[in-house]
Design an enzyme around this catalytic site. Sequence first.
Site, PDB file in Angstrom:
ATOM      1  N   SER A  71       0.851  -1.201   0.000  1.00  0.00           N
ATOM      2  CA  SER A  71       0.000   0.000   0.000  1.00  0.00           C
ATOM      3  C   SER A  71       0.878   1.238   0.000  1.00  0.00           C
ATOM      4  O   SER A  71       1.982   1.215   0.558  1.00  0.00           O
ATOM      5  CB  SER A  71      -0.878   0.020   1.248  1.00  0.00           C
ATOM      6  OG  SER A  71      -1.549   1.267   1.357  1.00  0.00           O
ATOM      7  N   TYR A  90      -1.947  -0.705  10.212  1.00  0.00           N
ATOM      8  CA  TYR A  90      -1.989  -1.025   8.773  1.00  0.00           C
ATOM      9  C   TYR A  90      -0.740  -0.488   8.071  1.00  0.00           C
ATOM     10  O   TYR A  90      -0.070  -1.222   7.340  1.00  0.00           O
ATOM     11  CB  TYR A  90      -3.257  -0.404   8.182  1.00  0.00           C
ATOM     12  CG  TYR A  90      -3.467  -0.657   6.716  1.00  0.00           C
ATOM     13  CD1 TYR A  90      -3.945  -1.892   6.264  1.00  0.00           C
ATOM     14  CD2 TYR A  90      -3.218   0.326   5.770  1.00  0.00           C
ATOM     15  CE1 TYR A  90      -4.151  -2.124   4.912  1.00  0.00           C
ATOM     16  CE2 TYR A  90      -3.419   0.101   4.415  1.00  0.00           C
ATOM     17  CZ  TYR A  90      -3.888  -1.126   3.987  1.00  0.00           C
ATOM     18  OH  TYR A  90      -4.093  -1.361   2.652  1.00  0.00           O
TER      19      TYR A  90
HETATM   20  N1  LIG Z   1      -8.649  -0.715  -1.629  1.00  0.00           N
HETATM   21  C1  LIG Z   1      -7.644   0.095  -1.414  1.00  0.00           C
HETATM   22  O1  LIG Z   1      -7.802   1.324  -1.461  1.00  0.00           O
HETATM   23  C2  LIG Z   1      -6.262  -0.451  -1.148  1.00  0.00           C
HETATM   24  C3  LIG Z   1      -5.208   0.456  -1.161  1.00  0.00           C
HETATM   25  C4  LIG Z   1      -3.916  -0.014  -0.929  1.00  0.00           C
HETATM   26  C5  LIG Z   1      -3.707  -1.367  -0.684  1.00  0.00           C
HETATM   27  N2  LIG Z   1      -4.765  -2.215  -0.663  1.00  0.00           N
HETATM   28  C6  LIG Z   1      -4.461  -3.622  -0.364  1.00  0.00           C
HETATM   29  O2  LIG Z   1      -4.920  -4.439  -1.419  1.00  0.00           O
HETATM   30  C7  LIG Z   1      -5.296  -5.716  -0.907  1.00  0.00           C
HETATM   31  C8  LIG Z   1      -6.730  -6.026  -1.350  1.00  0.00           C
HETATM   32  O3  LIG Z   1      -7.555  -4.992  -0.871  1.00  0.00           O
HETATM   33  P1  LIG Z   1      -9.080  -4.825  -1.288  1.00  0.00           P
HETATM   34  O4  LIG Z   1      -9.350  -3.386  -1.300  1.00  0.00           O
HETATM   35  O5  LIG Z   1      -9.383  -5.672  -2.457  1.00  0.00           O
HETATM   36  O6  LIG Z   1      -9.740  -5.430   0.049  1.00  0.00           O
HETATM   37  P2  LIG Z   1     -11.040  -6.321   0.293  1.00  0.00           P
HETATM   38  O7  LIG Z   1     -11.336  -6.179   1.745  1.00  0.00           O
HETATM   39  O8  LIG Z   1     -12.096  -5.967  -0.697  1.00  0.00           O
HETATM   40  O9  LIG Z   1     -10.515  -7.806  -0.032  1.00  0.00           O
HETATM   41  C9  LIG Z   1      -9.580  -8.448   0.785  1.00  0.00           C
HETATM   42  C10 LIG Z   1      -9.751  -9.952   0.642  1.00  0.00           C
HETATM   43  O10 LIG Z   1      -8.805 -10.599   1.503  1.00  0.00           O
HETATM   44  C11 LIG Z   1      -9.458 -11.686   2.139  1.00  0.00           C
HETATM   45  N3  LIG Z   1      -8.791 -12.044   3.393  1.00  0.00           N
HETATM   46  C12 LIG Z   1      -8.772 -11.318   4.552  1.00  0.00           C
HETATM   47  N4  LIG Z   1      -8.121 -12.014   5.507  1.00  0.00           N
HETATM   48  C13 LIG Z   1      -7.704 -13.185   4.952  1.00  0.00           C
HETATM   49  C14 LIG Z   1      -6.992 -14.317   5.443  1.00  0.00           C
HETATM   50  N5  LIG Z   1      -6.591 -14.400   6.720  1.00  0.00           N
HETATM   51  N6  LIG Z   1      -6.733 -15.335   4.590  1.00  0.00           N
HETATM   52  C15 LIG Z   1      -7.174 -15.289   3.291  1.00  0.00           C
HETATM   53  N7  LIG Z   1      -7.870 -14.246   2.790  1.00  0.00           N
HETATM   54  C16 LIG Z   1      -8.134 -13.212   3.604  1.00  0.00           C
HETATM   55  C17 LIG Z   1     -10.878 -11.181   2.354  1.00  0.00           C
HETATM   56  O11 LIG Z   1     -11.813 -12.238   2.602  1.00  0.00           O
HETATM   57  C18 LIG Z   1     -11.149 -10.417   1.067  1.00  0.00           C
HETATM   58  O12 LIG Z   1     -11.713 -11.244   0.064  1.00  0.00           O
HETATM   59  C19 LIG Z   1      -5.127  -5.640   0.602  1.00  0.00           C
HETATM   60  O13 LIG Z   1      -3.893  -6.207   0.972  1.00  0.00           O
HETATM   61  C20 LIG Z   1      -5.144  -4.151   0.872  1.00  0.00           C
HETATM   62  O14 LIG Z   1      -4.443  -3.822   2.035  1.00  0.00           O
HETATM   63  C21 LIG Z   1      -6.038  -1.798  -0.892  1.00  0.00           C
END
Ligand SMILES: NC(=O)c1ccc[n+]([C@@H]2O[C@H](COP(=O)([O-])OP(=O)(O)OC[C@H]3O[C@@H](n4cnc5c(N)ncnc54)[C@H](O)[C@@H]3O)[C@@H](O)[C@H]2O)c1
Length: 263
Positions: A146, A159
């Site tokens: 991130s 985070y």
């Molecule tokens: N959305 C954003 O703005 C953003 C920005 C920067 C980084 N990210 C990163 O991108 C990645 C995906 O984010 P997103 O926005 O799609 O989030 P999201 O919450 O929509 O999806 C995350 C997925 O991870 C799964 N998950 C959580 N804990 C788990 C575990 N212990 N084992 C297996 N699966 C697990 C959840 O069930 C979910 O399907 C994350 O690592 C997040 O930190 C997101």
Amino acid sequence: MELAGLKGSVALVTGAAQGIGAGIAAALHAAGAQVAMADIAGDKAAAFAGTLGDNGNGGDAFPLALDITDPGAVADAVARIEARLGAIDKLVNVAGIQRLAPLVEQTLADFDATVAVNLRGTFIVTQAVGRRMAQRKRGAIVTVASNAARVPRVRQGAYCASKAAVSHLMRVFALELAPAGIRVNTVAPGSTETEMIRRMVAEMGYGPELIGGSLEKFRVGIPLGKNATVADVATAVLFLLSDQAGHITMHELVVDGGGALGA
Ligand SMILES: NC(=O)c1ccc[n+]([C@@H]2O[C@H](COP(=O)([O-])OP(=O)(O)OC[C@H]3O[C@@H](n4cnc5c(N)ncnc54)[C@H](O)[C@@H]3O)[C@@H](O)[C@H]2O)c1
């Protein structure tokens, strides 16, 4: 130009039930990879995989329920995937969680859970797959961290720290796996249109300042004036997995519209 090295490869994507992970899994599937889609929400991963259909190159995506914080379950899952699809060539670590609170108020349970998934869980999966890749001297790994690893964000201390740690962990994996020819990179998205960002915006009470910035909330805006789409992030991941990125390792590709001001 078509990205090379994806068609016919075997990929594992964690956190693939929704959001960025689902988008990456779908893009890899469309590129002709055989994709294992692992998520703690196994039913949701299965439902999404069912929408992808046969890509004519090894068939349907393979969904599986997996909690990445459980080392035994990860070892079993990796063995099952390889028995069914063949050797994993591409690993994409996407599973992650966010628990918002000012650090002085953050519960230890939430701090521990954040580190357990974002850092320790990603380590467990990368070790399990990286070990096999090292023996075969073949593979590419991308972890979704991130831009919050690069700039501090209020109420995101655990985070931010977990993402900074996992990003650096990946550089060490990259260093140690380089002699086996395995590349390890990170993609650092900024605000991306998914459930996670919608939850954060609701909890933080953000309005236009998400993109415009707010001095009161110590938040810089997004210079390009928009959130990322899941496709923006997936495209960066697929490039780093492809043969075109053959000399790129230890890199962090920031996909945030300038939100971290290049830090
Ligand atoms: N959305 C954003 O703005 C953003 C920005 C920067 C980084 N990210 C990163 O991108 C990645 C995906 O984010 P997103 O926005 O799609 O989030 P999201 O919450 O929509 O999806 C995350 C997925 O991870 C799964 N998950 C959580 N804990 C788990 C575990 N212990 N084992 C297996 N699966 C697990 C959840 O069930 C979910 O399907 C994350 O690592 C997040 O930190 C997101």
